[in-house]
Design a protein around this motif. Structure first.
Motif, PDB file in Angstrom:
ATOM      1  N   ALA A  69       0.730  -1.271  -0.328  1.00  0.00           N
ATOM      2  CA  ALA A  69      -0.174  -0.311  -0.106  1.00  0.00           C
ATOM      3  C   ALA A  69       1.488   1.606  -0.299  1.00  0.00           C
ATOM      4  O   ALA A  69       1.062   1.811  -0.328  1.00  0.00           O
ATOM      5  N   ALA A  70       1.592   1.197   0.925  1.00  0.00           N
ATOM      6  CA  ALA A  70       2.901   2.702   0.821  1.00  0.00           C
ATOM      7  C   ALA A  70       3.340   2.581  -0.496  1.00  0.00           C
ATOM      8  O   ALA A  70       3.146   3.552  -1.468  1.00  0.00           O
ATOM      9  N   ALA A  75       3.744   5.761  -5.390  1.00  0.00           N
ATOM     10  CA  ALA A  75       4.222   5.823  -6.510  1.00  0.00           C
ATOM     11  C   ALA A  75       3.768   6.055  -7.343  1.00  0.00           C
ATOM     12  O   ALA A  75       4.089   6.976  -8.836  1.00  0.00           O
ATOM     13  N   SER A  76       2.592   5.277  -7.434  1.00  0.00           N
ATOM     14  CA  SER A  76       1.792   6.518  -8.024  1.00  0.00           C
ATOM     15  C   SER A  76       0.216   7.206  -7.760  1.00  0.00           C
ATOM     16  O   SER A  76       0.245   7.603  -8.546  1.00  0.00           O
ATOM     17  N   LEU A  78      -0.716   9.005  -4.811  1.00  0.00           N
ATOM     18  CA  LEU A  78       0.014  10.173  -4.406  1.00  0.00           C
ATOM     19  C   LEU A  78       0.837  11.388  -5.417  1.00  0.00           C
ATOM     20  O   LEU A  78       0.205  12.521  -5.525  1.00  0.00           O
ATOM     21  N   PRO A  79       2.353  11.579  -6.209  1.00  0.00           N
ATOM     22  CA  PRO A  79       1.950  12.000  -7.765  1.00  0.00           C
ATOM     23  C   PRO A  79       1.554  11.862  -8.333  1.00  0.00           C
ATOM     24  O   PRO A  79       0.168  13.161  -8.663  1.00  0.00           O
ATOM     25  N   ARG A  80      -0.009  11.535  -8.837  1.00  0.00           N
ATOM     26  CA  ARG A  80      -1.808  11.773  -9.342  1.00  0.00           C
ATOM     27  C   ARG A  80      -1.969  13.000  -9.070  1.00  0.00           C
ATOM     28  O   ARG A  80      -2.904  14.239  -9.146  1.00  0.00           O
ATOM     29  N   LEU A  81      -2.301  13.198  -7.390  1.00  0.00           N
ATOM     30  CA  LEU A  81      -2.798  13.947  -6.611  1.00  0.00           C
ATOM     31  C   LEU A  81      -2.543  14.826  -6.476  1.00  0.00           C
ATOM     32  O   LEU A  81      -2.800  15.979  -6.903  1.00  0.00           O
ATOM     33  N   LEU A  82      -1.345  15.491  -6.191  1.00  0.00           N
ATOM     34  CA  LEU A  82      -0.459  15.831  -6.454  1.00  0.00           C
ATOM     35  C   LEU A  82      -0.383  17.551  -7.560  1.00  0.00           C
ATOM     36  O   LEU A  82      -0.392  18.376  -7.386  1.00  0.00           O
ATOM     37  N   ALA A  83      -0.295  16.200  -8.647  1.00  0.00           N
ATOM     38  CA  ALA A  83      -0.608  17.068 -10.060  1.00  0.00           C
ATOM     39  C   ALA A  83      -1.873  17.395  -9.973  1.00  0.00           C
ATOM     40  O   ALA A  83      -2.029  18.565 -10.999  1.00  0.00           O
ATOM     41  N   GLY A  84      -2.989  16.888  -9.875  1.00  0.00           N
ATOM     42  CA  GLY A  84      -4.112  17.175  -9.956  1.00  0.00           C
ATOM     43  C   GLY A  84      -4.122  19.100  -9.201  1.00  0.00           C
ATOM     44  O   GLY A  84      -4.889  19.669  -9.637  1.00  0.00           O
ATOM     45  N   GLY A 201      -4.223  16.498 -22.188  1.00  0.00           N
ATOM     46  CA  GLY A 201      -4.578  16.170 -20.604  1.00  0.00           C
ATOM     47  C   GLY A 201      -4.207  15.513 -19.697  1.00  0.00           C
ATOM     48  O   GLY A 201      -5.898  14.370 -19.211  1.00  0.00           O
ATOM     49  N   SER A 202      -3.706  14.893 -19.440  1.00  0.00           N
ATOM     50  CA  SER A 202      -3.407  13.539 -18.463  1.00  0.00           C
ATOM     51  C   SER A 202      -2.578  13.355 -17.186  1.00  0.00           C
ATOM     52  O   SER A 202      -1.370  14.502 -16.912  1.00  0.00           O
ATOM     53  N   LEU A 203      -3.354  13.591 -15.888  1.00  0.00           N
ATOM     54  CA  LEU A 203      -2.393  13.130 -14.606  1.00  0.00           C
ATOM     55  C   LEU A 203      -1.464  12.536 -14.529  1.00  0.00           C
ATOM     56  O   LEU A 203      -1.057  12.635 -13.518  1.00  0.00           O
ATOM     57  N   VAL A 204      -1.449  11.430 -15.442  1.00  0.00           N
ATOM     58  CA  VAL A 204      -0.313  10.702 -15.336  1.00  0.00           C
ATOM     59  C   VAL A 204       0.911  11.070 -14.502  1.00  0.00           C
ATOM     60  O   VAL A 204       1.240  11.663 -15.110  1.00  0.00           O
ATOM     61  N   GLN A 205       1.502  11.079 -13.779  1.00  0.00           N
ATOM     62  CA  GLN A 205       2.845  10.763 -13.429  1.00  0.00           C
ATOM     63  C   GLN A 205       3.377   9.609 -12.961  1.00  0.00           C
ATOM     64  O   GLN A 205       3.223   8.966 -12.184  1.00  0.00           O
ATOM     65  N   SER A 206       4.610   9.390 -13.015  1.00  0.00           N
ATOM     66  CA  SER A 206       6.096   7.998 -12.920  1.00  0.00           C
ATOM     67  C   SER A 206       6.379   8.481 -11.671  1.00  0.00           C
ATOM     68  O   SER A 206       6.976   7.697 -11.308  1.00  0.00           O
TER      69      SER A 206
END
Length: 702
Positions: A69-70, A75-76, A78-84, A201-206
């Protein structure tokens, strides 16, 4: 006169009341409610994804839950949320600032072509194999967005000349820039792979690398705008009043514009163009003005717009994944959902607004009066140009032939090689000529009915509706026949037309309202088409891009036939109504006095234009600007009477698309440039010139 000191023309929807009473308790309540809602949306957003990690798994992390879960969170999700969060804040602040600067409710990073300019700059670098870190890429996007915004605001008198004018200037600039972007995506498909979906406009962040580099930029710009809040309040009182109060109007407007473009560029660099967040967020906040006095003050408006922007972005992402599943968040850009929301807001705003800017004049109002002999000469010359374009189109291509080869082919005496080449080529030439003529006749009709010289079938949502219908059939029934594609494209065009016409009707038909609602339908149709491509046929974006860019590639005689039938049936009908079109182009009263059934005539004329456009789209895809440029050129040559304009416009439209198709087939042969991209690059400078000329006329009139 510079664009930053143009005379103000306040719009009712953005006329703030910075001096009004401030209900502190209500403002605090609104901020508290918005914060609580934001926390709820953030929590829901974190629970969604492609893995099986759910809300309970995330809650267990507080007591040292499992490592899986961490890893998923860091990795997935939190980066998407922060980008949004970053994109929502950036676009919310940028949209509020641009609307205040332009005093225009439809000003935003999208309608000012900021996003299109920034997107083109980034794709241009990627097309040539250059990989830039986030900050240099953001700087490049800033330059592209600033250049686009400067051009649009210059053509629309700083954005203050009326919403219709702003929309037309922004859509033309965005279409031209998007055409260049699409061309790069097609020519450098391997180097730009994945950028089609990202471009919506994609929120996908690596990872968090790009975010950590751009977050300080967004933070500094946000703080700077907040510090400018009081000056923006004074600027809202009007340029003259602000100057009397000691405000440097030009510097304030310039600094605010630069900050808004910087925020938009940072957002595009991070996630691609997330459409219409900058339009919707400030509009939603301003609606609170009825219940929360003082909300128009910029130090309240700006942060609330930022929060609303985040709610729109994250809410759209939650809705997308809730309806389509977790994998849809990866495959389908969040910007598609915000585009649909923005289209709805545009249509709602248009229904509340009536524009009477300088674009509302008879399309033939400034055309010269020509003699009958001159008209015949123009007709002959236009016919000769069209015939020459057809002949050159038959000769040119990746394999060049001679006139003698064409004569032998007509006589059936050519060899297998030339027979194959010419058998493949003539349907393409015929499709270009017939589609160009159909679009020109449709454009002439639309301009007359709307009494707007800058309108065309595309801006009324007709081409987008036809495109949605055709792409839907190609996606779900790839083996569908020509007549099926034509029928579905026609149905889509007519449904879009009925929607736009019915929505624009409100105790009568306002031409400006029709254009603005049509623009919203156009954006909504484009979003639906993009959704269909990325959701159901993501590995075939080249086909879709070619279709959406307008191409004659692979056309057959059967595909050309519907356009020929539509022209043979509808063009004489439009020509028969030439007197009514002349009267409709004047005003509403004259046709009624002379016995013309105004609404019935408008409806039938626009329905004919929709049918002509739908058949053209089914044959060659979406080609823009032909319905705008050809009627204008015709009126400039032969005057404003439709008996003369229609045949000349049809010939010019046929020649224009034929020339564009030939250039696209030969300039970089054996590779090809879709004809629609060539017409956009030809038509945009002409459109810019038209807007600039009408701007000069309006300025002189003042």
């Amino acid at each position: 006169m510079t664009t930053l000191t143009a005379p103000p023309r306040p719009e009712p929807a953005t006329a703030p009341a910075p001096g009004g009473p401030l209900a502190a308790s209500r403002v605090v309540a609104v901020f508290a409610a918005a914060t609580v809602l934001l926390l709820v949306v953030t929590a829901i957003h974190l629970t969604q994804g492609t893995s099986s990690v759910g809300a309970l798994d995330l809650l267990r992390l507080a007591t040292g839950g499992d490592d899986e879960a961490a890893r998923v969170l860091v990795a997935s999700r939190l980066p998407r949320l922060l980008a949004g969060l970053a994109v929502g804040v950036a676009l919310g602040f940028a949209g509020a600032a641009l609307q205040s600067i332009a005093r225009n409710p439809l000003a935003s990073p999208d309608t000012l072509a900021v996003n299109a300019g920034a997107h083109l700059a980034i794709v241009a670098v990627a097309a040539f194999g250059i990989s830039l870190p986030a900050l240099p890429a953001g700087g490049l996007a800033f330059c592209g967005g600033l250049a686009a915004a400067a051009l649009v605001m210059a053509m629309s008198s700083g954005g203050q000349a009326g919403t219709t004018r702003l929309i037309l200037a922004g859509s033309a600039t965005a279409l031209a820039l998007t055409s260049l972007t699409t061309l790069l995506l097609l020519l450098f498909e391997q180097a730009t792979i994945g950028l089609f979906a990202w471009g919506n406009g994609s929120l996908v962040q690596s990872d968090l690398v790009a975010l950590t580099q751009l977050a300080p930029v967004i933070g500094v710009a946000v703080v700077a705008l907040m510090l400018l809040g009081h000056r923006l309040d004074i600027l809202a009182l009007g340029d003259d009043t602000a100057t009397v109060l000691g405000l440097d109007v030009r510097r304030t407007r310039l600094v605010a514009t630069l900050l808004a473009v910087l925020l938009s560029a940072a957002a595009v660099t991070l996630t691609g163009p997330v459409a219409f967040v900058g339009l919707c967020a400030p509009v939603i906040v301003r609606l609170l003005g009825r219940v929360v006095p003082g909300v128009h003050r910029h130090r309240i408006l700006l942060p609330l717009s930022g929060i609303a922007g985040v709610l729109i972005v994250l809410g759209s992402d939650i809705l997308l994944r809730a309806v389509m599943g977790g994998q849809a968040g990866v495959d389908i850009p969040t910007g598609v959902v915000t585009s649909l929301l923005g289209a709805a807001v545009l249509i709602w705003l248009a229904r509340r607004h009536r524009d009477a800017g300088p674009t509302r004049r008879p399309p033939g109002g400034h055309a010269a009066i020509r003699s009958a002999a001159f008209h015949r000469t123009v007709l002959v010359v236009a016919g000769a140009v069209t015939v020459t374009a057809v002949v050159v189109g038959m000769l040119a291509g990746d394999t060049w032939v001679l006139l003698g080869d064409i004569v032998n082919w007509l006589n059936g005496s050519t060899g297998p090689a030339y027979t194959f080449v010419l058998d493949q080529r003539w349907p393409r030439v015929a499709a270009a000529v017939l589609a160009g003529a159909a679009l020109a006749v449709a454009g002439t009709t639309v301009q007359a009915v709307c009494r707007n010289p800058l309108a065309e079938p595309g801006i009324l949502g007709i081409t987008a509706g036809a495109g949605v219908g055709a792409v839907s059939l190609l996606t779900f029934v790839p083996l569908a026949g020509v007549w099926a594609i034509t029928g579905v494209a026609g149905l889509g065009a007519m449904l879009a037309f009925v929607l736009v016409y019915a929505t624009a009707w409100r105790g009568g038909l306002s031409s400006d309202r029709l254009v603005l609602i049509g623009f919203g339908a156009w954006q909504g149709g484009t979003a639906v088409t993009t959704f269909l491509i990325v959701a159901f046929d993501p590995w075939n974006t080249g086909k879709a891009l070619t279709w959406l860019s307008g191409s004659t590639y692979g056309r057959t005689a059967t595909q050309v036939l519907p356009v020929a039938i539509a022209l043979l049936v509808l063009t004489p009908a439009v020509a028969t109504a030439r007197r009514e079109l002349d009267l409709l182009a004047l005003d509403d009263d004259t046709p009624r006095v002379l016995g013309v059934r105004l609404e019935r005539t408008r409806l039938l004329a626009l329905a004919g234009a929709a049918l002509l456009t739908s058949t053209a789209v089914s044959a060659v895809g979406v080609i823009g600007f032909v319905g705008l440029v050809a009627p204008h050129m015709a009126r400039a040559l032969v005057g404003g009477r439709h008996a003369r304009v229609l045949p000349v416009a049809a010939l010019l439209g046929a020649g224009l698309v034929s020339i564009a198709d030939t250039l696209g087939r030969t300039v970089i042969a054996p590779a090809q440039i879709p004809a629609g991209l060539v017409t956009a690059m030809i038509g945009t400078p002409y459109f810019v010139w038209l807007l600039w000329r009408s701007r000069a006329v309006a300025t002189t009139a003042r």
